[in-house]
Design an enzyme around this catalytic site. Structure first.
Site, PDB file in Angstrom:
ATOM      1  N   GLU A 298     -18.851 -18.854   8.395  1.00  0.00           N
ATOM      2  CA  GLU A 298     -18.311 -17.686   9.111  1.00  0.00           C
ATOM      3  C   GLU A 298     -16.791 -17.666   9.124  1.00  0.00           C
ATOM      4  O   GLU A 298     -16.164 -17.678  10.185  1.00  0.00           O
ATOM      5  CB  GLU A 298     -18.804 -17.705  10.566  1.00  0.00           C
ATOM      6  N   PRO A 299     -16.144 -17.639   7.968  1.00  0.00           N
ATOM      7  CA  PRO A 299     -14.677 -17.639   7.984  1.00  0.00           C
ATOM      8  C   PRO A 299     -14.124 -16.290   8.442  1.00  0.00           C
ATOM      9  O   PRO A 299     -14.679 -15.239   8.128  1.00  0.00           O
ATOM     10  CB  PRO A 299     -14.310 -17.886   6.516  1.00  0.00           C
ATOM     11  N   GLY A 300     -13.060 -16.343   9.218  1.00  0.00           N
ATOM     12  CA  GLY A 300     -12.389 -15.114   9.628  1.00  0.00           C
ATOM     13  C   GLY A 300     -10.935 -15.187   9.173  1.00  0.00           C
ATOM     14  O   GLY A 300     -10.519 -14.588   8.180  1.00  0.00           O
ATOM     15  N   ARG A 337      -0.225 -13.450  19.337  1.00  0.00           N
ATOM     16  CA  ARG A 337      -0.398 -14.874  19.005  1.00  0.00           C
ATOM     17  C   ARG A 337       0.786 -15.759  19.404  1.00  0.00           C
ATOM     18  O   ARG A 337       0.587 -16.833  19.955  1.00  0.00           O
ATOM     19  CB  ARG A 337      -0.730 -15.057  17.520  1.00  0.00           C
ATOM     20  N   CYS A 369       8.034  -5.702  28.858  1.00  0.00           N
ATOM     21  CA  CYS A 369       8.735  -6.278  30.008  1.00  0.00           C
ATOM     22  C   CYS A 369       8.134  -7.600  30.451  1.00  0.00           C
ATOM     23  O   CYS A 369       7.554  -7.706  31.536  1.00  0.00           O
ATOM     24  CB  CYS A 369       8.719  -5.271  31.148  1.00  0.00           C
ATOM     25  N   TYR A 398      -6.507 -11.745  13.766  1.00  0.00           N
ATOM     26  CA  TYR A 398      -6.180 -11.822  15.190  1.00  0.00           C
ATOM     27  C   TYR A 398      -4.823 -11.193  15.501  1.00  0.00           C
ATOM     28  O   TYR A 398      -4.119 -11.622  16.405  1.00  0.00           O
ATOM     29  CB  TYR A 398      -6.236 -13.286  15.670  1.00  0.00           C
TER      30      TYR A 398
HETATM   31  N1  LLP Z   1     -17.590 -18.105  14.251  1.00  0.00           N
HETATM   32  C1  LLP Z   1     -17.498 -18.186  15.587  1.00  0.00           C
HETATM   33  C2  LLP Z   1     -18.703 -18.422  16.375  1.00  0.00           C
HETATM   34  C3  LLP Z   1     -16.238 -18.036  16.214  1.00  0.00           C
HETATM   35  O1  LLP Z   1     -16.150 -18.131  17.534  1.00  0.00           O
HETATM   36  C4  LLP Z   1     -15.085 -17.815  15.423  1.00  0.00           C
HETATM   37  C5  LLP Z   1     -13.767 -17.640  16.035  1.00  0.00           C
HETATM   38  C6  LLP Z   1     -15.243 -17.724  14.019  1.00  0.00           C
HETATM   39  C7  LLP Z   1     -16.503 -17.882  13.474  1.00  0.00           C
HETATM   40  C8  LLP Z   1     -14.090 -17.467  13.092  1.00  0.00           C
HETATM   41  O2  LLP Z   1     -13.160 -18.483  13.111  1.00  0.00           O
HETATM   42  P1  LLP Z   1     -11.940 -18.500  12.077  1.00  0.00           P
HETATM   43  O3  LLP Z   1     -12.520 -18.756  10.707  1.00  0.00           O
HETATM   44  O4  LLP Z   1     -11.256 -17.200  12.153  1.00  0.00           O
HETATM   45  O5  LLP Z   1     -11.118 -19.616  12.541  1.00  0.00           O
HETATM   46  N2  LLP Z   1      -7.538 -15.555  18.606  1.00  0.00           N
HETATM   47  C9  LLP Z   1      -7.382 -16.898  18.077  1.00  0.00           C
HETATM   48  C10 LLP Z   1      -8.600 -17.336  17.303  1.00  0.00           C
HETATM   49  C11 LLP Z   1      -9.889 -17.262  18.087  1.00  0.00           C
HETATM   50  C12 LLP Z   1     -11.088 -17.684  17.291  1.00  0.00           C
HETATM   51  C13 LLP Z   1     -12.356 -17.396  18.003  1.00  0.00           C
HETATM   52  N3  LLP Z   1     -13.559 -17.699  17.280  1.00  0.00           N
HETATM   53  C14 LLP Z   1      -6.120 -16.943  17.223  1.00  0.00           C
HETATM   54  O6  LLP Z   1      -5.445 -15.922  17.084  1.00  0.00           O
HETATM   55  O7  LLP Z   1      -5.764 -18.007  16.726  1.00  0.00           O
END
Ligand code: LLP
Length: 439
Positions: A298-300, A337, A369, A398
């Site tokens: 599940e990469p984001g 961030r 502000c 994000y």
């Molecule tokens: N799967 C699950 C269950 C998750 O909770 C997350 C992210 C991902 C996949 C994706 O993770 P990634 O590959 O993007 O690292 N707002 C924060 C990041 C919060 C991540 C939350 N969960 C930031 O800006 O660093």
């Protein structure tokens, strides 16, 4: 292509190119996204403006596909990182599945591609009945269940819908992800998952329900994880559990390894992204060797982060005592961030001239502000002047997804660049839209 992109080893989403004026030799360099000059986009669509590179997103997805090609797998892009419909549509087209954490995200995915449900996994520690019903109706691939109570509610919803809910338990492996505490999720003190030691009993319970179909095990230990060892540690524990569960008679077809692969915000990713994904794949796959299964990842961030930049214009320069500030037209509401995680983002000029080599130490701050409204503090930057454009890099993940309307600031517009074409994929909000629902 100048120094910046070469020395940092970034994939070629954002690069400097020489600007030729008539017959004159190249005077300035301008930052491009693929083949489109960012200054042109800022003029056409205004600032602050999010710009994404379609080829960057595709290349990064391809790196995952290639790294996992030897095993049965699905890349389920984590929608929360960047949920723009055009981005989702593009990813659906190249075969991605999706990880969603709300009914809203599920609706987005279905809106982007009606056929996508069969590749959707639903994660999250607090799913509501309504959300479960919608996901059952859509026919998603897997529910990642995070507590005993949630399991009961899901069984109840499935019985009402006279259907069978495909279930994985999200286990908490008690592994430290060595990342920022707010985005670390795999320790027993975190709210996420089921303690791995309780999992077997809960699987037994799940298998006794007529309305649940035990199908997998899932894990997610956190985000922005740059050392691959924790992934391996977590997978080892998951593999052990899967063996036990299979011995108990459960049919475990899927392992969902979650997301979390970090990116290099400092721009020093010299080994290249594809190589890092290969290391990540090896870390996940080593403990799973010899096991028959379908792997979900599940990469984001790692897919969309470096493929996006936030363009902003310098409104004012000011000095308070010894401090110098660049006040820009983007604020913490557009990109939170730095304020929220003290995250570092490279900030570069959109136009550089060979003459302007002077540096200065500045805080780059927004108009909101709050003292926490900053993008960089005491940053050594190329000297810039009022009216200049800056690009805040690695903001494809994000960034817009966490944007708000704080200070009644309309959210930025978003543009998707593909080669030499640039498409507006979200209009800039207008102020009247902000109070549309107020009574
Ligand atoms: N799967 C699950 C269950 C998750 O909770 C997350 C992210 C991902 C996949 C994706 O993770 P990634 O590959 O993007 O690292 N707002 C924060 C990041 C919060 C991540 C939350 N969960 C930031 O800006 O660093």
């Amino acid at each position: 292509v100048t120094q910046h992109s070469r020395s940092s080893g970034r994939p070629p989403s954002f690069t400097y190119q020489a600007v030729h004026k008539g017959f004159a030799r190249a005077a300035n360099s301008s930052l491009y996204c693929d083949r489109v000059a960012l200054s042109t986009l800022a003029e056409r669509y205004g600032t602050p403006l999010y710009v994404y590179s379609a080829s960057g997103i595709r290349q990064r997805t391809a790196a995952f596909e290639s790294a996992f090609r030897k095993v049965s797998h699905t890349v389920c892009y984590s929608v929360k990182a960047n949920s723009n419909l055009s981005v989702l549509g593009m990813l659906a087209k190249i075969g991605c599945g999706f990880d969603v954490v709300s009914g809203g995200e599920l609706e987005r995915v279905l809106r982007a591609d009606k056929q996508a449900a069969r590749k959707v996994v639903f994660s999250g520690v607090g799913k509501s009945r309504e959300e479960m019903k919608a996901a059952l109706k859509a026919g998603i691939l897997l529910f990642n269940v995070e507590s005993a109570s949630e399991l009961l509610v899901l069984a109840d919803c499935a019985s009402q819908a006279r259907t069978l809910a495909p279930v994985a338990l999200r286990v908490n492996p008690d592994v430290s992800a060595k990342t920022h505490p707010y985005i670390s999720t795999g320790l027993h003190e975190h709210k996420f998952g089921i303690p791995i030691s309780h999992a077997r009993a809960l699987y037994r319970q799940a298998s006794q329900s007529k309305y649940l179909r035990v199908a997998g095990v899932s894990v997610h230990i956190g985000s922005q994880i740059t050392d691959v060892q924790p992934f391996s540690d977590a997978m080892e524990r998951v593999a052990e559990l899967v063996r036990e569960l299979r011995a108990d008679g459960h049919s475990i077809a899927y392992i969902d390894a979650g997301g979390g692969l970090g990116i290099s915000y400092e721009g020093a990713d010299s080994s290249g992204f594809s190589k890092r994904v290969v290391q990540y794949a090896q870390a996940l796959l080593r403990p799973l060797r010899g096991m028959e299964l379908h792997l979900l990842v599940e990469p984001g961030r790692s897919i969309v982060g470096p493929a996006g930049a936030l363009l902003t214009r310098i409104l004012y320069k000011k000095t308070n005592g010894s401090k110098r500030f660049l006040v820009v037209d983007a604020g913490m509401n557009d990109l939170i961030r730095p304020s929220l995680y003290q995250a570092h983002h490279e900030i570069v000029p959109v136009i550089t001239s060979p003459h302007g080599r002077k540096q200065e130490i500045v805080d780059v701050v927004g108009p909101v502000c709050e003292t926490g409204d900053f993008f960089a503090r005491d940053r050594d930057m190329r000297k810039a002047k009022e009216g200049d454009l800056l690009a805040i890099l690695d903001t494809g993940a994000y960034g817009m997804a966490l944007a708000s309307n704080y200070n009644t600031r309309p959210k930025p517009a978003e543009v998707l660049v593909d080669g030499k074409s640039a498409k507006l994929i979200r209009r800039r909000e207008t102020t009247s839209e902000l109070w549309r629902n107020e009574i």
